[in-house]
Design an enzyme around this catalytic site. Structure first.
Site, PDB file in Angstrom:
ATOM      1  N   ARG A  61       0.849  -1.205   0.000  1.00 22.94           N
ATOM      2  CA  ARG A  61       0.000   0.000   0.000  1.00 22.94           C
ATOM      3  C   ARG A  61       0.872   1.238   0.000  1.00 22.94           C
ATOM      4  O   ARG A  61       0.579   2.250  -0.637  1.00 22.94           O
ATOM      5  CB  ARG A  61      -0.927  -0.019   1.215  1.00 22.94           C
ATOM      6  CG  ARG A  61      -2.019  -1.071   1.135  1.00 22.94           C
ATOM      7  CD  ARG A  61      -2.924  -1.011   2.354  1.00 22.94           C
ATOM      8  NE  ARG A  61      -3.669   0.240   2.404  1.00 22.94           N
ATOM      9  CZ  ARG A  61      -4.297   0.671   3.513  1.00 22.94           C
ATOM     10  NH1 ARG A  61      -4.220  -0.045   4.634  1.00 22.94           N
ATOM     11  NH2 ARG A  61      -4.979   1.802   3.510  1.00 22.94           N
ATOM     12  N   HIS A  63      -5.998   8.039  11.972  1.00 24.55           N
ATOM     13  CA  HIS A  63      -5.751   6.595  11.833  1.00 24.55           C
ATOM     14  C   HIS A  63      -4.301   6.319  11.466  1.00 24.55           C
ATOM     15  O   HIS A  63      -3.973   5.204  11.062  1.00 24.55           O
ATOM     16  CB  HIS A  63      -6.696   5.984  10.783  1.00 24.55           C
ATOM     17  CG  HIS A  63      -8.112   5.919  11.259  1.00 24.55           C
ATOM     18  ND1 HIS A  63      -9.173   5.694  10.407  1.00 24.55           N
ATOM     19  CD2 HIS A  63      -8.662   6.068  12.492  1.00 24.55           C
ATOM     20  CE1 HIS A  63     -10.303   5.680  11.095  1.00 24.55           C
ATOM     21  NE2 HIS A  63     -10.016   5.931  12.362  1.00 24.55           N
ATOM     22  N   CYS A  74      16.590   3.658  18.663  1.00 24.02           N
ATOM     23  CA  CYS A  74      17.158   2.823  19.747  1.00 24.02           C
ATOM     24  C   CYS A  74      18.028   1.697  19.221  1.00 24.02           C
ATOM     25  O   CYS A  74      18.620   0.942  19.990  1.00 24.02           O
ATOM     26  CB  CYS A  74      16.020   2.242  20.595  1.00 24.02           C
ATOM     27  SG  CYS A  74      15.046   0.963  19.776  1.00 24.02           S
ATOM     28  N   GLY A  78     -16.463  12.218   1.876  1.00 19.71           N
ATOM     29  CA  GLY A  78     -15.966  10.935   1.377  1.00 19.71           C
ATOM     30  C   GLY A  78     -15.777   9.868   2.432  1.00 19.71           C
ATOM     31  O   GLY A  78     -14.817   9.091   2.369  1.00 19.71           O
ATOM     32  N   GLU A 126     -22.607   9.234  -2.370  1.00 17.82           N
ATOM     33  CA  GLU A 126     -24.011   8.824  -2.179  1.00 17.82           C
ATOM     34  C   GLU A 126     -24.382   9.016  -0.716  1.00 17.82           C
ATOM     35  O   GLU A 126     -23.521   9.297   0.118  1.00 17.82           O
ATOM     36  CB  GLU A 126     -24.145   7.342  -2.560  1.00 17.82           C
ATOM     37  CG  GLU A 126     -23.178   6.449  -1.809  1.00 17.82           C
ATOM     38  CD  GLU A 126     -22.898   5.128  -2.530  1.00 17.82           C
ATOM     39  OE1 GLU A 126     -23.296   4.978  -3.700  1.00 17.82           O
ATOM     40  OE2 GLU A 126     -22.256   4.271  -1.900  1.00 17.82           O
ATOM     41  N   ALA A 133     -16.138  13.778  -5.466  1.00 18.29           N
ATOM     42  CA  ALA A 133     -15.450  14.775  -4.626  1.00 18.29           C
ATOM     43  C   ALA A 133     -14.737  15.842  -5.452  1.00 18.29           C
ATOM     44  O   ALA A 133     -14.728  17.033  -5.085  1.00 18.29           O
ATOM     45  CB  ALA A 133     -14.459  14.076  -3.708  1.00 18.29           C
TER      46      ALA A 133
HETATM   47  N1  APR Z   1     -16.262  11.126  -4.279  1.00 10.71           N
HETATM   48  C1  APR Z   1     -16.891  11.215  -3.078  1.00 10.71           C
HETATM   49  N2  APR Z   1     -17.152  10.156  -2.280  1.00 10.71           N
HETATM   50  C2  APR Z   1     -16.755   8.944  -2.731  1.00 10.71           C
HETATM   51  C3  APR Z   1     -16.100   8.760  -3.964  1.00 10.71           C
HETATM   52  C4  APR Z   1     -15.854   9.922  -4.754  1.00 10.71           C
HETATM   53  N3  APR Z   1     -15.235   9.861  -5.948  1.00 10.71           N
HETATM   54  N4  APR Z   1     -15.860   7.429  -4.133  1.00 10.71           N
HETATM   55  C5  APR Z   1     -16.336   6.814  -3.034  1.00 10.71           C
HETATM   56  N5  APR Z   1     -16.895   7.707  -2.197  1.00 10.71           N
HETATM   57  C6  APR Z   1     -17.525   7.468  -0.897  1.00 10.71           C
HETATM   58  C7  APR Z   1     -18.283   6.157  -0.811  1.00 10.71           C
HETATM   59  O1  APR Z   1     -19.621   6.336  -1.248  1.00 10.71           O
HETATM   60  C8  APR Z   1     -18.207   5.868   0.697  1.00 10.71           C
HETATM   61  O2  APR Z   1     -19.305   6.463   1.374  1.00 10.71           O
HETATM   62  O3  APR Z   1     -16.484   7.379   0.060  1.00 10.71           O
HETATM   63  C9  APR Z   1     -16.919   6.548   1.140  1.00 10.71           C
HETATM   64  C10 APR Z   1     -15.804   5.565   1.451  1.00 10.71           C
HETATM   65  O4  APR Z   1     -16.216   4.797   2.553  1.00 10.71           O
HETATM   66  P1  APR Z   1     -15.212   3.707   3.163  1.00 10.71           P
HETATM   67  O5  APR Z   1     -14.654   2.881   2.042  1.00 10.71           O
HETATM   68  O6  APR Z   1     -15.930   3.034   4.283  1.00 10.71           O
HETATM   69  O7  APR Z   1     -14.000   4.569   3.722  1.00 10.71           O
HETATM   70  P2  APR Z   1     -13.942   5.390   5.093  1.00 10.71           P
HETATM   71  O8  APR Z   1     -15.271   5.919   5.458  1.00 10.71           O
HETATM   72  O9  APR Z   1     -12.830   6.343   4.955  1.00 10.71           O
HETATM   73  O10 APR Z   1     -13.515   4.236   6.153  1.00 10.71           O
HETATM   74  C11 APR Z   1     -13.262   4.659   7.476  1.00 10.71           C
HETATM   75  O11 APR Z   1     -12.517   2.425   8.021  1.00 10.71           O
HETATM   76  O12 APR Z   1     -11.314   0.531   7.503  1.00 10.71           O
HETATM   77  C12 APR Z   1     -11.293   1.695   8.228  1.00 10.71           C
HETATM   78  O13 APR Z   1      -9.345   2.797   8.861  1.00 10.71           O
HETATM   79  C13 APR Z   1     -10.166   2.574   7.770  1.00 10.71           C
HETATM   80  O14 APR Z   1     -10.088   4.977   7.727  1.00 10.71           O
HETATM   81  C14 APR Z   1     -10.859   3.852   7.335  1.00 10.71           C
HETATM   82  C15 APR Z   1     -12.177   3.797   8.060  1.00 10.71           C
END
Ligand code: APR
Length: 234
Positions: A57, A110, A140, A177, A205, A221
């Protein structure tokens, strides 16, 4: 312009930079089991496998660049502070795109893929490209203690005192997002609302937490964030 702004971002702000999200159909946790790779227990049991996952990653950061949404938040930060406002960008993301874009009042709750931490002495430093268990800490000098500077499931997120201080006194809270499924971040909108803040959700969404927000803006976004910032900066 409200005086105290807190923004929370999630993987969705980095999606258009080519970095995957976690819970979309093609998301990271659809392809990998977080129980096997993103918990302290997994690291204790299979450190090399966990290192390999994060090394891969981390390699992806070298080719990813901030998008228009990241840059718009830098513009907003500058304008907000120039007008005497308080500004804090809290990201759940472990990528370095907000940093590369130039965000300054930024906390990675995170952790950060680009950093590693020694479990012997606690020292945090820039991560090697490839972290393995035999490498010595630069501080260390002991080997066997290096881990990704990432908050795994079951661990306490970082900077929580600062974040809750700001949430408790903010006038405007904006979530961008994020699916609103992982706590404590998923509860930030409720904390801000109870503090009297206006809450806006900007996401591809609607989410489970959308009903908490006063306003929901749906779209990519790179379109929706610059449009919102343009309104804010006026
Ligand atoms: N523009 C805006 N929003 C977007 C886009 C985009 N192009 N593509 C995806 N999304 C939205 C999705 O609809 C979703 O609601 O981004 C969100 C991503 O959600 P997750 O994949 O759950 O990511 P996140 O909310 O950051 O997860 C939170 O979970 O696994 C842990 O530590 C990890 O920080 C992470 C935390």
């Amino acid at each position: 312009m409200s005086s105290n702004l807190v923004i929370l971002t999630g993987a969705g702000i980095s999606a258009e930079s080519g970095l995957g999200t976690f819970r979309d159909p093609d998301g990271l946790w659809a392809r990998f089991d977080w129980r096997e790779l993103a918990t302290p227990e997994a690291f204790a049991a299979k450190p090399e496998e966990v290192h390999a996952f994060y090394n891969a990653r981390r390699a992806g950061l070298k080719t990813s660049t901030p998008n228009a949404a990241h840059h718009a938040l830098v513009e907003l930060e500058k304008a907000w502070i120039a007008r005497g406002g308080e500004f804090l960008l809290v990201t759940q993301n472990v990528d370095d795109l907000h940093d590369k874009a130039g965000s300054e009042r930024l906390v990675h709750m995170h952790g950060e893929l680009s950093k590693m931490r020694c479990e012997h002495c606690g020292y945090v430093h820039d991560a090697f490209d490839e972290i393995t268990t035999d490498l010595p800490c630069l501080n260390c000098r002991r080997a066997g203690g290096l881990r990704p500077h990432i908050v795994w499931f079951g661990e306490m997120p970082m900077e929580m005192d600062l974040i809750f201080d700001q949430l408790g006194s903010c006038d405007l809270f904006v979530a961008i997002g994020t699916s609103g499924t992982v706590y404590p971040a998923a509860g930030f909108s409720q904390v801000a609302k109870e503090a009297g803040a206006r809450c806006i959700e900007i996401n591809l969404e609607t989410t489970d937490t959308s009903p908490v927000f006063d306003e929901v803006r749906n779209g990519q976004a790179t379109q929706s964030v610059p449009a919102w910032v343009a309104e804010m900066v006026g």
